[in-house]
Design an enzyme around this catalytic site. Structure first.
Site, PDB file in Angstrom:
ATOM      1  N   HIS A 138       0.649  -1.444   0.115  1.00 41.73           N
ATOM      2  CA  HIS A 138       0.264   0.094  -0.179  1.00 41.73           C
ATOM      3  C   HIS A 138       0.671   1.129  -0.279  1.00 41.73           C
ATOM      4  O   HIS A 138       1.946   1.321   0.086  1.00 41.73           O
ATOM      5  CB  HIS A 138      -0.959  -0.222   0.987  1.00 41.73           C
ATOM      6  CG  HIS A 138      -0.459   0.072   2.542  1.00 41.73           C
ATOM      7  ND1 HIS A 138       0.761  -1.756   2.595  1.00 41.73           N
ATOM      8  CD2 HIS A 138      -0.733   0.632   3.430  1.00 41.73           C
ATOM      9  CE1 HIS A 138       0.507  -1.295   4.275  1.00 41.73           C
ATOM     10  NE2 HIS A 138       0.206   0.304   4.558  1.00 41.73           N
ATOM     11  N   HIS A 185       0.985   3.804   2.161  1.00 47.72           N
ATOM     12  CA  HIS A 185       2.230   4.616   3.078  1.00 47.72           C
ATOM     13  C   HIS A 185       3.590   4.560   3.344  1.00 47.72           C
ATOM     14  O   HIS A 185       3.901   3.508   2.943  1.00 47.72           O
ATOM     15  CB  HIS A 185       1.370   3.873   4.210  1.00 47.72           C
ATOM     16  CG  HIS A 185       0.268   4.223   4.851  1.00 47.72           C
ATOM     17  ND1 HIS A 185      -1.066   3.293   5.580  1.00 47.72           N
ATOM     18  CD2 HIS A 185      -1.155   5.080   4.701  1.00 47.72           C
ATOM     19  CE1 HIS A 185      -2.181   3.437   5.729  1.00 47.72           C
ATOM     20  NE2 HIS A 185      -1.986   5.071   4.862  1.00 47.72           N
ATOM     21  N   ASP A 207       5.737   4.326   5.510  1.00 48.94           N
ATOM     22  CA  ASP A 207       7.222   3.682   6.214  1.00 48.94           C
ATOM     23  C   ASP A 207       6.822   2.240   5.022  1.00 48.94           C
ATOM     24  O   ASP A 207       7.535   1.043   5.282  1.00 48.94           O
ATOM     25  CB  ASP A 207       5.782   3.178   7.229  1.00 48.94           C
ATOM     26  CG  ASP A 207       4.459   2.855   7.875  1.00 48.94           C
ATOM     27  OD1 ASP A 207       3.803   3.124   6.644  1.00 48.94           O
ATOM     28  OD2 ASP A 207       4.538   2.123   8.186  1.00 48.94           O
ATOM     29  N   HIS A 208       6.042   2.062   4.139  1.00 48.12           N
ATOM     30  CA  HIS A 208       5.565   0.798   3.422  1.00 48.12           C
ATOM     31  C   HIS A 208       6.234   0.860   1.698  1.00 48.12           C
ATOM     32  O   HIS A 208       6.964   0.251   1.128  1.00 48.12           O
ATOM     33  CB  HIS A 208       4.485  -0.236   3.073  1.00 48.12           C
ATOM     34  CG  HIS A 208       3.807  -0.708   3.746  1.00 48.12           C
ATOM     35  ND1 HIS A 208       3.722  -1.646   4.639  1.00 48.12           N
ATOM     36  CD2 HIS A 208       3.573   0.151   5.435  1.00 48.12           C
ATOM     37  CE1 HIS A 208       3.785  -1.844   6.338  1.00 48.12           C
ATOM     38  NE2 HIS A 208       3.190  -0.538   6.872  1.00 48.12           N
ATOM     39  N   HIS A 258      -8.036  -1.472   4.623  1.00 48.53           N
ATOM     40  CA  HIS A 258      -6.810   0.345   5.621  1.00 48.53           C
ATOM     41  C   HIS A 258      -6.715   1.128   4.539  1.00 48.53           C
ATOM     42  O   HIS A 258      -6.230   2.220   5.267  1.00 48.53           O
ATOM     43  CB  HIS A 258      -5.234  -0.539   5.701  1.00 48.53           C
ATOM     44  CG  HIS A 258      -4.220   0.090   7.115  1.00 48.53           C
ATOM     45  ND1 HIS A 258      -4.697   0.215   7.609  1.00 48.53           N
ATOM     46  CD2 HIS A 258      -3.335   0.155   6.233  1.00 48.53           C
ATOM     47  CE1 HIS A 258      -2.986   1.217   8.323  1.00 48.53           C
ATOM     48  NE2 HIS A 258      -2.568   0.597   6.824  1.00 48.53           N
ATOM     49  N   ASP A 307      -0.466  -3.897   6.151  1.00 50.97           N
ATOM     50  CA  ASP A 307      -1.136  -3.492   7.162  1.00 50.97           C
ATOM     51  C   ASP A 307      -2.955  -4.181   7.089  1.00 50.97           C
ATOM     52  O   ASP A 307      -3.681  -3.634   7.546  1.00 50.97           O
ATOM     53  CB  ASP A 307      -0.945  -2.448   6.604  1.00 50.97           C
ATOM     54  CG  ASP A 307       0.668  -1.699   7.645  1.00 50.97           C
ATOM     55  OD1 ASP A 307       1.294  -2.459   7.510  1.00 50.97           O
ATOM     56  OD2 ASP A 307       0.542  -0.374   8.561  1.00 50.97           O
ATOM     57  N   HIS A 351       4.058  -5.047  10.286  1.00 50.42           N
ATOM     58  CA  HIS A 351       5.172  -4.736  11.612  1.00 50.42           C
ATOM     59  C   HIS A 351       5.149  -6.027  11.778  1.00 50.42           C
ATOM     60  O   HIS A 351       4.572  -7.125  12.488  1.00 50.42           O
ATOM     61  CB  HIS A 351       4.030  -3.356  11.826  1.00 50.42           C
ATOM     62  CG  HIS A 351       3.718  -2.401  11.031  1.00 50.42           C
ATOM     63  ND1 HIS A 351       5.192  -1.983  11.221  1.00 50.42           N
ATOM     64  CD2 HIS A 351       3.238  -1.748  10.046  1.00 50.42           C
ATOM     65  CE1 HIS A 351       4.337  -0.111  10.368  1.00 50.42           C
ATOM     66  NE2 HIS A 351       3.653  -0.739   9.417  1.00 50.42           N
TER      67      HIS A 351
END
Length: 256
Positions: free
Chosen positions: A54, A56, A58-59, A111, A133, A172
């Site tokens: 996705h 975001h 941090d990905h 998400h 996530d 995570h």
């Protein structure tokens, strides 16, 4: 098939997927490109693909830097135009090859509206799923851009339908936090208590708690157990989708 777990940032996981037969590789959510290229060099593999779950940061935040650092073009897969470097947009049931490994895309919006999970099958019968996530060990992602109906579809209709021995590699290291909530929902569930003790030992040595399996998630993850009477009773609901929504609302404010 080989999966190399690469911790990143505070609690993220990137995954290097390698086809043993051909030495072709793909990286899932490469937020730390330097770490990824070190692993590629160490494993002596040919990196050809980026699988992004996705958009975001941090990905997907390392995609463009990794593309610049590589001396060749890479295919960047994902289900959302917001993903940096995206050049291969995918949807439900699209298929990708990593050498002899078959990857099936599972569209799991909630998400984020464009979230994709990647289900990987090897010729020898090994299989795993990279859930970003959407599905965590003992939990699920927040419903930032979606609804309880969508998470029900993702977890129950799509991911729960995978073979029980499918290994689950999530985005995570949230296991202890999630299991604390799972115990709150089902205090008499022995599978949850055993996993908490095991996870504490793993984290004491900074070792990952991933992967779990689909079968295990059905034993201890409240969001995969919304049909179970004890979970519905805790949520004060009588219907699975309403239970999903009630659990997520409580979990959003839960202090374990």
């Amino acid at each position: 098939m080989k999966v190399k777990i690469l911790p990143a940032l505070q609690d993220n996981y990137m995954y290097l997927i390698v086809c043993d037969a051909t030495k072709e590789a793909a990286i899932v959510d490469p937020v730390d490109p330097e770490c990824v290229l070190d692993a590629v060099k160490q494993e002596q593999v040919n990196l050809t693909k980026i699988l992004t779950t996705h958009h975001h940061w941090d990905h997907a935040g390392g995609n463009e830097k990794l593309l610049k650092m590589c001396q060749k073009s890479l295919q960047v897969y994902g289900g959302d135009e917001r993903i940096g470097g995206l050049n291969c947009k995918v949807k439900q049931d699209d298929s990708i090859q990593i050498g002899d490994l078959k990857v099936t895309c599972l569209f799991t919006p909630c998400h984020t509206t464009g979230h994709i999970c990647y289900y990987v099958e090897a010729p020898n019968g090994e299989r795993c799923v990279f859930t970003g996530d959407t599905l965590f060990q003992g939990g699920c992602g927040r419903f930032f851009e979606g609804t309880p109906e969508q998470m029900y579809s993702a977890l129950i209709e799509k991911l729960s339908a995978l073979p029980d021995d499918t290994k689950v590699f999530c985005g995570h290291e949230y296991t202890l936090q999630n299991m604390s909530y799972a115990r709150h929902v089902e205090p008499l569930n022995e599978d949850i208590q055993k996993r908490i003790e095991w996870a504490k030992l793993r984290r004491a040595t900074k070792s990952p708690t991933v992967p779990s399996t689909i079968a295990e998630e059905k034993l201890w993850n409240p969001f995969m157990r919304v049909h179970v009477a004890s979970v519905q009773k805790h949520a004060q609901q009588s219907e699975p989708i309403a239970t999903m929504g009630s659990l997520r609302k409580e979990k959003d404010n839960f202090k374990g």
